[in-house]
Design an enzyme around this catalytic site. Structure first.
Site, PDB file in Angstrom:
ATOM      1  N   ASP A 294       0.791  -1.234   0.000  1.00 45.73           N
ATOM      2  CA  ASP A 294       0.000   0.000   0.000  1.00 45.73           C
ATOM      3  C   ASP A 294       0.820   1.278   0.000  1.00 45.73           C
ATOM      4  O   ASP A 294       0.280   2.348   0.230  1.00 45.73           O
ATOM      5  CB  ASP A 294      -0.943  -0.010   1.215  1.00 45.73           C
ATOM      6  CG  ASP A 294      -1.984   1.099   1.159  1.00 45.73           C
ATOM      7  OD1 ASP A 294      -2.420   1.443   0.050  1.00 45.73           O
ATOM      8  OD2 ASP A 294      -2.353   1.621   2.223  1.00 45.73           O
TER       9      ASP A 294
ATOM     10  N   HIS B 241       3.602   4.665   5.847  1.00 47.07           N
ATOM     11  CA  HIS B 241       3.122   5.300   4.618  1.00 47.07           C
ATOM     12  C   HIS B 241       1.838   6.112   4.761  1.00 47.07           C
ATOM     13  O   HIS B 241       1.312   6.584   3.736  1.00 47.07           O
ATOM     14  CB  HIS B 241       2.978   4.253   3.506  1.00 47.07           C
ATOM     15  CG  HIS B 241       1.937   3.200   3.758  1.00 47.07           C
ATOM     16  ND1 HIS B 241       2.263   1.898   4.039  1.00 47.07           N
ATOM     17  CD2 HIS B 241       0.597   3.259   3.769  1.00 47.07           C
ATOM     18  CE1 HIS B 241       1.164   1.205   4.202  1.00 47.07           C
ATOM     19  NE2 HIS B 241       0.126   2.008   4.046  1.00 47.07           N
TER      20      HIS B 241
END
Length: 1008
Positions: A380, A584
């Site tokens: 992701d 992230h």
């Protein structure tokens, strides 16, 4: 035959909705409930166990935003269920069933809970689609548990991107968010539940088959007949008859050429996002307890989980769960993967920090489980740096998995299985699961999409299926594994088998021996605003990376030179905190306000501790006296000090500006800069060549404000349409002198921008120090530097090197790359002349080419300084910020590298030293070979570890001189394990000879 398709489909839908699903539980028995609301942040089990509970009724509101309510629940299986035999009816299971008041949003984005037994051991997590467990009921049929319920608000699981106050506890409010609907013992009918799974799979398969196919017609008629076999007034008594009708349909085997899906249980748990870090640890506990419970029920089920940080939380906070987890890891069914501390961003993380993600992640799994993870698992993250293949291989990785590139807005990567080549030529076997998601629910639609979508048909037939509720956690459910059990070989769907990442990758490699190669970065054509959002978080990360580098250097130098204690444990703890915040959704600036305020506080604490380590180390090295010295931690000479050394101070000082009409001139004999009455750089000349940087009729240092209203994903995205709406800030409120700087004051809306322009003696860099007090929303501020060079490409620094990207828009791939990430510098050049632009905290850039009136083209470098999205943090980027930018005139690549470090790693002046010089621990005779880290070895041996790389993209021979008695040198991987030498070509007394390929990364252990 008459076409009854539509009628049968309607009949199936109503049968499942009104007959099957309600009949799964034959009966329910309410339980006795009492509750206690924790007054603030979450508490330990012991504190909750001893609290004062009050009676609580079903239908009562509970749970302020981000609160925790503990429910004490007790009761027993009704005697009537057991009958005279004293046992439950055949084919039934008693379960604890919970409905906390679940909403229509996604699992993991709302209320959830963890069930504890009275001894303080977690039993199972509770979430919207996984809300029952038999494990809470003891052998005597009694239940006596505590339920730790988290009333997390749904910040935005429907993703309408509307500003919300609930992302900050200060504005979230105290009103209850949920209403308790159920806490009962339910008597589950296994045959009814199994029939429901049969129908769900086959009904889903109907939608994927061609309307004219014989298989679809057979399924339709069979399901119609199965409904006939089930008495709607006695579903429990006739469910098996319905299953018997469907059995031949489920026994029809898959085609011999069917795609093969390796199903790996998964729960992508964001280490922070629309919830704070502290809640992530609880999400992990709930998910892992779900997984372990499902393993007890299903012996085939396998689960893979990444992020060593999440395992570390379990070890620290949930010892009973940790012991269960370790047993399943040893069994091979709970599989640590990824080898990183967290699933980090890869665009903005610095080189050494990227290396440490693997050092800390792999070390944890090796120390705790004896497992050397060989796959990198980043489903992701928002694009993947071209430096990553080499870094992964240097960490001992063999395989890479991601998913996010399937989100590309414009172009489709033409492979799902391929070899990815990095900037140094390293290649790694890579896979994109064609299911196009990392949280499949194992629906027939997902299985069919994976098979249809697989880009490498004909040469391969195997892909990976990561399944389980993710992002907010939850993981696989028994419904998902039930589908896998039915699709081991089933006509009309791919073959699905339980697997592990290793088994998949080994199978895929053997099957596809010569896959295609993709060279360079894996640029995500989406989420380009992540290079700019939440400036303070990005500045904290950049500063922490450089402080850690500097602290390790001086602490190692002090340990070797004067026997000072090396604070290894402090470094590991601080590195791990920095690595966590590179997750992230933290470093990219896409989390709620709470997350970023926590990050900012952490960065302040990190800086305070590292500054003390640096001060102590330097004082140990230089003592106290009356000499002024400079400590230079950079990998290049400056201010009279060699690289990585201490020497007598020789500050250059800044030139004095002189008035020039309404403006000023900065001239040090190397560069001459003209600043006009608007505060803009109208001329920037390299004196020796007379070369002008600024194109005619243009000006450098121009700020522009753009409308910033992306179509979706506010904090994530910058849409190309931003360019249509621009306001140039081409007038100044004031232009004045302040010492040796020209100060320019500007305003826009409610915001102010103060720029200090200065030029040091002997330098070719015009420095722009920016103080931005930002109070705009949905605006993007860019700073432009037009450069009169004709080129169709630009170089941008990434980890351990740089990448060259086209600045033209010849193809859809080029046009989609309209905002790009760089680290400390970018450079545009034509043969013989170039200009670099450096920064201390900016990552987002756009670099374009423009027609010149006199012919040819010029280039425009723009830095994305700040933005102000309103979701998920409506207060993003508001307030005061300081940034540094440099324009390096006549810069080749080594100038860009050197000035990039200068902007980010200033030298330290020590006015009261006893020693006038401290030699570096290592010295290298080639400026293009950059020492990124100097530290002591992880194993406590006292050996000096040096990490270096070739920065120019050239083959290079270099000579490394050790500044201490050298007993030997070993080339190692990132974990400091000896490997076959590829860079060391020879050693002599105190020196190492290196032969480096372009951008090669090397780690050396220098034995003392």
């Amino acid at each position: 035959m008459h076409d009854r398709t539509a009628l049968i489909e309607m009949r199936i839908e109503r049968f499942v909705r009104e007959r099957l699903a309600p009949a799964v539980y034959r009966d329910r028995q309410p339980l006795e409930i009492s509750a206690w609301e924790a007054p603030g942040e979450p508490v330990t089990f012991d504190e909750a166990r001893d609290a004062e509970y009050r009676p609580f009724a079903i239908g009562t509101p509970w749970g302020r935003a981000w609160g925790t309510t503990w429910f004490a629940v007790s009761g027993e299986i009704p005697a009537a269920w057991r009958g005279g035999s004293g046992v439950l009816p055949s084919g039934t299971v008693a379960e604890f069933v919970v409905d906390l008041g679940f909403t229509a949003g996604q699992s993991g984005f709302q209320c959830e809970a963890l069930i504890w037994n009275r001894d303080g051991a977690p039993i199972k997590g509770i979430s919207p689609f996984n809300n029952a467990t038999a494990a809470a009921i003891d052998a005597d049929g009694r239940i006596d548990v505590l339920v730790e319920a988290a009333s997390n608000p749904d910040v935005g699981s429907l993703f309408t991107f509307e500003p919300t106050p609930v992302g900050d506890p200060a504005t979230a409010g105290d009103a209850p968010l949920y209403v308790l609907r159920e806490m009962s013992i339910g008597l589950r009918d296994v045959a009814v539940w199994e029939l429901l799974q049969d129908f769900r799979l086959l009904h889903g398969l109907l939608a994927e088959l061609d309307a004219t196919s014989a298989r679809r017609a057979t399924l339709l008629e069979g399901m119609d007949a199965a409904i006939d076999a089930v008495d709607p007034h006695d579903v429990a008594g006739t469910a098996q008859a319905g299953r018997d009708v469907l059995a031949p349909l489920l026994a029809a085997p898959a085609a011999s050429s069917a795609h093969v899906l390796h199903a790996v249980g998964h729960a992508h748990i964001d280490s922070a996002w629309l919830w704070p870090v502290r809640e992530t640890a609880r999400k992990v506990s709930r998910t892992f307890s779900n997984v372990l419970s499902l393993m007890d029920e299903d012996p085939e089920f396998v689960f893979a989980s990444s992020s060593a940080q999440q395992f570390a939380w379990m070890k620290e906070h949930y010892p009973a769960l940790w012991e269960r987890l370790k047993a399943r890891v040893a069994e091979g069914r709970f599989v640590p993967v990824g080898g990183m501390w967290v699933e980090s961003d890869t665009n903005m993380v610095g080189g050494e920090a990227m290396a440490r993600q693997f050092v800390e992640g792999k070390s944890f799994f090796l120390e705790e489980f004896g497992i050397d993870t060989e796959e990198v698992w980043l489903p992701d993250s928002f694009g993947y740096s071209g430096a990553l293949p080499q870094i992964m291989k240097a960490a001992g990785a063999r395989w890479f998995l991601t998913q996010k590139i399937s989100w590309n807005e414009t172009n489709r990567i033409p492979h799902h299985t391929f070899r990815w080549e990095g900037i140094d030529g390293s290649r790694i076997f890579t896979h994109f699961p064609p299911v196009d998601k990392y949280n499949s629910e194992v629906t027939a639609a997902d299985l069919a999409h994976a098979e249809r979508n697989f880009a490498d048909k004909g040469r391969a037939r195997t892909s990976l299926l990561p399944y389980g509720f993710g992002d907010g956690g939850g993981g696989p459910t028994r419904e998902m594994t039930a589908t896998i059990a039915r699709t081991g070989s089933l006509e009309g769907v791919p073959i699905v088998k339980h697997s592990t990442p290793r088994e998949f990758f080994e199978t895929a490699e053997a099957e596809y021996a010569d896959p295609a190669v993709w060279a360079g970065e894996l640029y995500l054509e989406f989420h380009r605003g992540t290079y700019t959002s939440q400036l303070r978080t990005k500045q904290g990360n950049r500063r922490s990376e450089h402080l850690l580098r500097e602290a390790e250097l001086w602490a190692a130098t002090a340990a070797v030179r004067v026997g000072a204690t090396y604070p290894a444990e402090a470094f590991r703890r601080l590195w791990r905190l920095v690595l966590l915040q590179q997750f992230h959704d933290i470093l990219p600036g896409t989390s709620i306000a709470w997350v970023h305020r926590d990050a900012e506080r952490n960065y302040e604490a990190i800086a305070t501790e590292l500054e003390q380590i640096i001060a102590d180390s330097l004082r140990a090295l230089v003592g106290t006296g009356d000499h002024a010295v400079v400590a230079n931690a950079a990998p290049h000479r400056r201010a009279g000090a060699p690289a990585l050394a201490i020497a007598s101070a020789a500050p250059a000082g800044d030139v004095a500006p002189r008035a020039d009409g309404e403006g000023f001139v900065l001239d040090n004999g190397i560069v001459r800069a003209v600043i006009d009455g608007r505060g803009l750089l109208t001329s920037l000349v390299e004196v020796a060549s007379g070369r002008e940087v600024v194109p005619a009729d243009r000006a450098a240092g121009l700020f522009e404000v753009f409308r910033d209203t992306p179509t979706q994903w506010d904090a994530w995205d910058i849409d190309e349409t931003y360019r249509r709406h621009v306001t140039p800030l081409d007038s100044a409120d004031a232009v004045r002198l302040d010492g040796h700087a020209v100060v320019v004051e500007r305003s826009t809306g409610a915001s102010t921008i103060v720029t200090r322009l200065a030029l040091a003696n002997g330098s070719r860099t015009v420095r722009l120090s920016l103080d931005v007090d930002w109070h705009e929303q949905q605006k993007l501020l860019k700073l432009g530097v037009p450069v009169d060079v004709h080129t169709d490409r630009a170089a941008s620094e990434i980890q351990f090197g740089h990448i060259v990207r086209p600045t033209h828009t010849n193809t859809s791939w080029d046009a989609a790359r309209f905002e790009t990430a760089a680290h400390r510098w970018v450079r545009v050049a034509e043969p013989g002349f170039g200009v670099a632009v450096t920064n201390d905290s900016t990552y987002g850039h756009d670099i374009t080419r423009h027609e010149r009136a006199a012919g040819g083209t010029s280039s425009l470098v723009r830095l994305s300084i700040i933005r102000a999205a309103t979701f998920p943090d409506p207060g993003q980027d508001q307030g005061a910020h300081h940034l540094e930018v440099g324009i390096v005139v006549g810069a080749d690549v080594i100038d860009a590298v050197t000035e990039g470090y200068r902007t980010n790693l200033p030298e330290r002046m020590i006015p009261d030293a006893a020693e006038t010089a401290v030699a570096p621990l290592v010295a290298i005779d080639r400026p293009g070979v950059v020492v990124e880290a100097v530290k002591l070895a992880q194993d406590g041996s006292g050996d000096v570890v040096v990490r270096l790389y070739e920065a120019l993209g050239e083959r290079t021979r270099a000579h490394l001189e050790a500044g201490f008695a050298l007993a030997g040198v070993v080339e190692t991987d990132l974990l400091e394990r000896e490997i076959e030498a590829t860079a060391v070509s020879g050693t002599t007394d105190g020196a190492v000879e290196l032969d480096l390929r372009p951008f090669q990364l090397v780690t050396l252990r220098l034995k003392r």
